[in-house]
Scaffold this motif. Structure first.
Motif, mmCIF file in Angstrom:
data_model
loop_
_atom_site.group_PDB
_atom_site.id
_atom_site.type_symbol
_atom_site.label_atom_id
_atom_site.label_comp_id
_atom_site.label_asym_id
_atom_site.label_seq_id
_atom_site.Cartn_x
_atom_site.Cartn_y
_atom_site.Cartn_z
ATOM 1 N N SER A 190 0.865 -1.187 0.000
ATOM 2 C CA SER A 190 0.000 0.000 0.000
ATOM 3 C C SER A 190 0.898 1.233 0.000
ATOM 4 C CB SER A 190 -0.905 0.020 1.242
ATOM 5 O OG SER A 190 -0.104 0.065 2.410
ATOM 6 N N VAL A 191 0.292 2.376 -0.208
ATOM 7 C CA VAL A 191 1.040 3.626 -0.060
ATOM 8 C C VAL A 191 1.511 3.742 1.390
ATOM 9 C CG1 VAL A 191 0.789 6.139 -0.010
ATOM 10 C CG2 VAL A 191 -0.070 4.844 -1.955
ATOM 11 N N SER A 192 0.636 3.389 2.318
ATOM 12 C CA SER A 192 0.988 3.473 3.739
ATOM 13 C C SER A 192 2.225 2.627 4.050
ATOM 14 C CB SER A 192 -0.181 2.999 4.606
ATOM 15 O OG SER A 192 -1.352 3.704 4.285
ATOM 16 N N PHE B 43 -3.745 13.132 2.146
ATOM 17 C CA PHE B 43 -4.626 12.037 2.523
ATOM 18 C C PHE B 43 -4.309 11.674 3.984
ATOM 19 C CE2 PHE B 43 -6.108 7.674 2.795
ATOM 20 C CZ PHE B 43 -7.328 7.759 2.156
ATOM 21 N N ASP C 264 3.221 12.110 -2.889
ATOM 22 C CA ASP C 264 2.132 11.130 -2.866
ATOM 23 C C ASP C 264 1.366 11.321 -4.176
ATOM 24 O OD1 ASP C 264 -0.167 9.682 -2.583
ATOM 25 O OD2 ASP C 264 -0.709 10.469 -0.612
ATOM 26 N N GLN D 234 -3.295 9.995 -6.402
ATOM 27 C CA GLN D 234 -4.445 10.580 -7.114
ATOM 28 C C GLN D 234 -4.062 11.110 -8.502
ATOM 29 O OE1 GLN D 234 -7.707 10.642 -6.492
ATOM 30 N NE2 GLN D 234 -7.613 9.647 -4.500
ATOM 31 N N LYS E 34 -6.390 2.677 -8.232
ATOM 32 C CA LYS E 34 -7.179 3.779 -8.808
ATOM 33 C C LYS E 34 -6.893 3.887 -10.311
ATOM 34 C CE LYS E 34 -6.642 5.965 -4.310
ATOM 35 N NZ LYS E 34 -7.905 5.685 -3.637
#
Ligand SMILES: Cc1ncc(COP(=O)(O)O)c(C=O)c1O
Length: 387
Positions: A81-83, A109, A185, A188, A211
């Motif tokens: 994940s990005v996290s 985010f 980040d 999006q 996404k």
């Protein structure tokens, strides 16, 4: 030659049933991505175990991601994940000295702010750059926050709340002048716009495949600029982060020389199959035509919203807008439901309903969304103070 967007649209079956405007949450499913997931199951039934194939899938996702963002495969870590990518990077940073400041924006985010605040117990100081009265955050707004004590400027490319796109090159210039690093980040933006990490000059970037990359949840990436990799040793580690994955050495941590050192355990292989198919499709269509198409759709949506007198909270300047158009309303959750009842799939954040466009959308989707809003305006129109 422009891609045949009408034919591509037919590759996403949900578009035959729904006006799908939810790519900012997750993408519509393409036939070839569905086939790739089925292939994963087929491969397990057919060959039983094929570890080399699994590793190859992870490497394929790494190479395709690198190609998309203008990086070398050695600069890409494939994460859950990005996290996970942020946490791994954070674990390699040292906040014990005077350069302990992390500058973020109010457009982040939640995970991207929470993880940096979590470093406060390790000595980090987190400073937020607020939005201006016009709702935007210009690069110049970062000038006062970035100083000689700043280690990292961690900013989003496109705000998940209102679709505002930041001037990353401008922020990078300010950071460079003070010797600070920049983490982008780009969740999006990547896949909906050209994200060239070298042209932008960022040191780190993170995104995911759910996404605009047409893949699935549970897989993302962290880009680390080549020159920085060897100096960063993550405290988060694991056997897939080692220089030799199969070494089975339990006496020491020997991180990979590449950005793979930011990985951890067994890759999410089924997600790799989906991500690989999505990335291949996107690269085949081409990111420039995709960005141009999304630009046309969001511009048209902004224009139609003005016509129905429902002002958007998304920047009107085309250069300051990502793939999302957000409209303010008195009851965002109920409006999402009303739209859903009309087979229009959107999402909401704060008091806004978000319509997020991808290349598989067309102007009939803009029309369906705006026509529904026009009908619902009396009940859900923007609260007067937000017009
Ligand atoms: C800009 C941005 N960053 C980060 C995240 C969270 O990513 P993940 O759940 O992969 O950690 C999201 C999810 O929507 C996002 O929009």
């Amino acid at each position: 030659m422009e891609p045949n967007f009408a034919a591509l649209r037919r590759e996403f079956p949900v578009l035959g049933r729904k006006t799908y405007l939810n790519s900012g949450s997750y993408c519509a499913l393409a036939n070839e991505v569905k086939a790739a997931v089925e292939q994963y199951l087929e491969d397990r039934l057919r060959v039983g175990a094929d570890w080399d194939l699994w590793v190859a899938k992870n490497e394929s996702v790494r190479s395709l991601t690198a190609a998309l963002i203008g990086a070398a495969p050695e600069e890409i870590s494939i994460t859950a994940s990005v996290s996970a990518g942020f946490n791994s990077l954070a674990s390699a940073l040292d906040f014990s000295g005077p350069r302990n400041k992390i500058v973020i924006s109010d457009f982040e985010f939640p995970t991207a702010a929470q993880i940096w605040h979590a470093q406060e117990r390790r000595g980090a100081r987190v400073v937020h750059v607020p939005r201006a009265a016009d709702g935007y955050i210009a690069a110049s707004a970062f000038a006062a926050a970035i100083d000689e004590n700043t280690q990292l400027v961690a900013i989003t490319h496109v705000c998940f709340r209102n679709g505002a796109k930041l001037d990353i090159a401008g922020v990078v210039e300010l950071a460079r002048a003070k010797g600070a690093k920049v983490l982008l980040d780009c969740y999006q933006s990547v896949g909906s716009a050209n994200v060239d990490v070298k042209a932008l000059g960022v040191d780190f970037a993170a995104g995911g495949m759910l996404k605009y990359l047409l893949g699935t949840a549970g897989i993302g990436f962290l880009y680390v600029r080549d020159a920085l990799v060897s100096s960063l040793v993550p405290a988060n580690s694991g056997w897939f982060a080692q220089e030799t994955i199969g070494s089975m050495d339990i006496t020491a941590n020997r991180p990979a020389r590449s950005a793979r050192r930011f990985e951890a355990g067994t890759p999410a292989v089924v997600n790799c199959y989906a991500a690989e198919a999505g990335l291949k499709m996107l690269l085949r269509v081409g990111i420039e035509p995709v960005e141009a198409r999304i630009g046309e759709l969001t511009a048209n949506c902004m224009r139609r919203l003005r016509e129905i007198d429902w002002a958007s909270v998304t920047p009107t300047d085309d250069r300051r807008r990502g793939a999302t158009v957000a409209v303010p309303t008195g009851d965002a959750a109920r409006l999402v439901h009303e739209l859903k009842d009309r087979d229009i799939v959107t999402s909401c954040r704060d008091d806004n309903v978000r319509a997020a466009f991808h290349f598989y959308n067309d102007h009939s989707d803009v029309e369906a969304f705006c026509a529904a809003l026009r009908d619902l305006r009396d009940a859900f129109g923007p609260p007067p103070e937000r017009c």
